[in-house]
Scaffold this motif. Structure first.
Motif, PDB file in Angstrom:
ATOM      1  N   LEU A 135     -64.028 -52.087  69.509  1.00 53.87           N
ATOM      2  CA  LEU A 135     -63.032 -51.390  70.324  1.00 53.87           C
ATOM      3  C   LEU A 135     -62.491 -52.329  71.391  1.00 53.87           C
ATOM      4  O   LEU A 135     -63.256 -53.063  72.028  1.00 53.87           O
ATOM      5  N   ARG A 136     -61.185 -52.287  71.549  1.00 51.21           N
ATOM      6  CA  ARG A 136     -60.539 -53.075  72.602  1.00 51.21           C
ATOM      7  C   ARG A 136     -59.642 -52.140  73.399  1.00 51.21           C
ATOM      8  O   ARG A 136     -58.905 -51.336  72.821  1.00 51.21           O
ATOM      9  N   LEU A 145     -53.808 -48.859  76.472  1.00 49.54           N
ATOM     10  CA  LEU A 145     -53.767 -48.920  75.013  1.00 49.54           C
ATOM     11  C   LEU A 145     -55.161 -49.226  74.478  1.00 49.54           C
ATOM     12  O   LEU A 145     -55.945 -49.898  75.139  1.00 49.54           O
ATOM     13  N   ARG A 147     -57.449 -50.137  70.720  1.00 53.45           N
ATOM     14  CA  ARG A 147     -57.426 -50.478  69.297  1.00 53.45           C
ATOM     15  C   ARG A 147     -58.867 -50.519  68.802  1.00 53.45           C
ATOM     16  O   ARG A 147     -59.727 -51.150  69.406  1.00 53.45           O
ATOM     17  N   GLU A 149     -61.455 -50.960  65.259  1.00 56.85           N
ATOM     18  CA  GLU A 149     -61.465 -51.495  63.891  1.00 56.85           C
ATOM     19  C   GLU A 149     -62.886 -51.507  63.341  1.00 56.85           C
ATOM     20  O   GLU A 149     -63.827 -51.865  64.041  1.00 56.85           O
ATOM     21  N   TYR A 164     -59.119 -43.292  63.373  1.00 52.34           N
ATOM     22  CA  TYR A 164     -60.047 -43.430  64.491  1.00 52.34           C
ATOM     23  C   TYR A 164     -59.825 -42.288  65.467  1.00 52.34           C
ATOM     24  O   TYR A 164     -58.689 -41.882  65.714  1.00 52.34           O
ATOM     25  N   ASP A 180     -54.308 -44.330  63.704  1.00 54.41           N
ATOM     26  CA  ASP A 180     -54.652 -45.216  62.598  1.00 54.41           C
ATOM     27  C   ASP A 180     -55.395 -46.461  63.071  1.00 54.41           C
ATOM     28  O   ASP A 180     -56.278 -46.954  62.397  1.00 54.41           O
ATOM     29  N   SER A 181     -55.010 -46.976  64.209  1.00 54.29           N
ATOM     30  CA  SER A 181     -55.691 -48.156  64.718  1.00 54.29           C
ATOM     31  C   SER A 181     -55.417 -48.293  66.207  1.00 54.29           C
ATOM     32  O   SER A 181     -56.321 -48.236  67.022  1.00 54.29           O
ATOM     33  N   ASP A 182     -54.117 -48.431  66.539  1.00 53.65           N
ATOM     34  CA  ASP A 182     -53.715 -48.545  67.938  1.00 53.65           C
ATOM     35  C   ASP A 182     -53.262 -47.177  68.442  1.00 53.65           C
ATOM     36  O   ASP A 182     -52.532 -46.491  67.749  1.00 53.65           O
ATOM     37  N   GLU A 184     -51.898 -45.094  72.236  1.00 49.05           N
ATOM     38  CA  GLU A 184     -51.630 -45.128  73.677  1.00 49.05           C
ATOM     39  C   GLU A 184     -52.483 -44.044  74.300  1.00 49.05           C
ATOM     40  O   GLU A 184     -52.364 -42.871  73.963  1.00 49.05           O
TER      41      GLU A 184
END
Ligand SMILES: *[C@@H]1O[C@H](CO)[C@@H](O)[C@H](O)[C@H]1NC(C)=O
Ligand SMILES: *[C@@H]1O[C@H](CO)[C@@H](O)[C@H](O)[C@H]1NC(C)=O
Ligand SMILES: *[C@@H]1O[C@H](CO)[C@@H](O)[C@H](O)[C@H]1NC(C)=O
Ligand SMILES: *[C@@H]1O[C@H](CO)[C@@H](O)[C@H](O)[C@H]1NC(C)=O
Length: 324
Positions: A135-136, A145, A147, A149, A164, A180-182, A184
């Motif tokens: 996670l970032r 934001l 993201r 994976e 996610y 889906d991944s990213d 806000e």
């Protein structure tokens, strides 16, 4: 030492032939046969007594009716105590079995084997685990934001869709958002702590470790100055526009009666300004003036309106305020 070696060498054929004859002395079977599945990497593993030098073979079949044993390629006659069986299982229930094997070299190519040892029933949905996604969390232009994976075994499912679920907490208020991944997370300044869970078909992953971020109000001095400047100059612009745009666009038409009056008095017509536009207040004054003049004109007898040398003073004078 040398005598011990000689003794061992002399006894070896005897020991081996005894082993070959006695089924109970064949090969010790493996134990603790089990399957683990992490991120679609499926591993069959087992234990075996270390002192015996043996190889292992594995087979698998569907857990239900009518299924026959099959080899899982690259898991036949291996030396290790585990094997990657990812490509041998799909979305069903499976059973594996493992046995130990030993070739007796002196009796050339006699393969001694242990009994097969069964694994528990394995089902990807039920027994597979998905680990923590990475996670970032970062901020960009006042937005928070995130993201996530997860590294799935893409050999097994090249196109499998992963989503996610992001859980965010801010000031004891928590909410979830899927992406889906990213995603806000927010566009409001504050301190946010985010975790993520990967969702793959019916499976959900372990929760990622929490990542926190503090986003300060991103208003810079430059933005403050620009805002203040904007607020201060806006009324000026409006005022300027009302005055000059109006002048540019509105050419007042003199009423008929006024035009007649002006044409009768050439001196008065000189007083008419030549500019195409009339200032606003003059325009309004002019309207009042015209109304007043119209009233006066009604009061004046018809002959009095005619230009006569001695009656100049009685003639109504049009006075344009603002042009004195
Ligand atoms: C096999 O492993 C799973 C988890 O890895 C465990 O829950 C289960 O008890 C194990 N079964 C046996 C028979 O050891
Ligand atoms: C298993 O096979 C038997 C006979 O072949 C059949 O009667 C039974 O319904 C099957 N069971 C399942 C769960 O398929
Ligand atoms: C599995 O492999 C063994 C050894 O390579 C072979 O003897 C056997 O026939 C194979 N079984 C199947 C079903 O392919
Ligand atoms: C065990 O495996 C190794 C390599 O994987 C092979 O060289 C050896 O012949 C095997 N031994 C037996 C007994 O199959």
């Amino acid at each position: 030492m040398a005598s011990q070696m000689a003794l061992l060498a002399a006894m070896l054929p005897l020991v081996l032939s005894l082993e070959a004859q006695d089924p109970k002395r064949t090969v010790t079977p493996p134990y603790n046969v089990n399957i683990s599945s992490l991120n679609l990497f499926v591993t069959l593993h087992w234990k075996h007594e270390e002192e015996e030098r043996v190889n292992f073979s594995t087979q698998f079949r569907g857990a239900f009716n009518g299924s026959t044993w099959d080899n899982c390629s690259s898991c036949t006659s291996i030396t290790g105590t585990q094997c990657d069986v990812s490509m041998c299982v799909s979305y069903g229930f499976y059973i594996f079995r493992v046995r130990a094997e030993r070739r007796v070299s002196t009796l050339n190519s006699i393969l001694m084997t242990s009994d097969w040892v069964l694994s528990p029933t394995f089902n990807q949905d039920r027994d597979g685990r998905l680990g923590k996604p990475s996670l970032r969390v970062w901020s960009k232009a006042n937005k928070v934001l995130a993201r996530a994976e997860i590294q799935l075994n893409r050999q097994v499912d090249p196109d499998g869709h992963v989503t996610y679920n992001f859980a965010t907490c801010k000031d004891k208020r928590c909410w979830e958002k899927q992406g889906d991944s990213d995603v806000e997370i927010s566009d409001v300044p504050g301190r946010y702590c985010v975790t993520a869970v990967a969702l793959y078909y019916t499976m959900s992953s372990q929760r990622s470790s929490s990542k926190c971020i503090t986003v300060k109000s991103g208003v810079t001095w430059m933005q403050v100055m620009a805002f203040v400047f904007g607020v201060c100059t806006l009324p000026l612009c409006v005022a300027f526009c009302l005055r000059y745009c109006h002048m540019n666009c509105e050419v007042p038409q003199l009423p008929k009666v006024l035009q007649d009056l002006l044409s009768m008095n050439s001196e008065s017509s000189k007083a008419l300004p030549q500019e195409p536009c009339w200032p606003r207040e003059t325009h309004y004054d002019l309207v009042e003036e015209v109304e007043r003049l119209e009233k006066q004109t009604q009061d004046i007898p018809a002959e009095a309106v005619m230009p006569q040398e001695n009656q100049n003073q009685k003639q109504p004078m049009v006075i344009y305020r603002g042009y004195s």
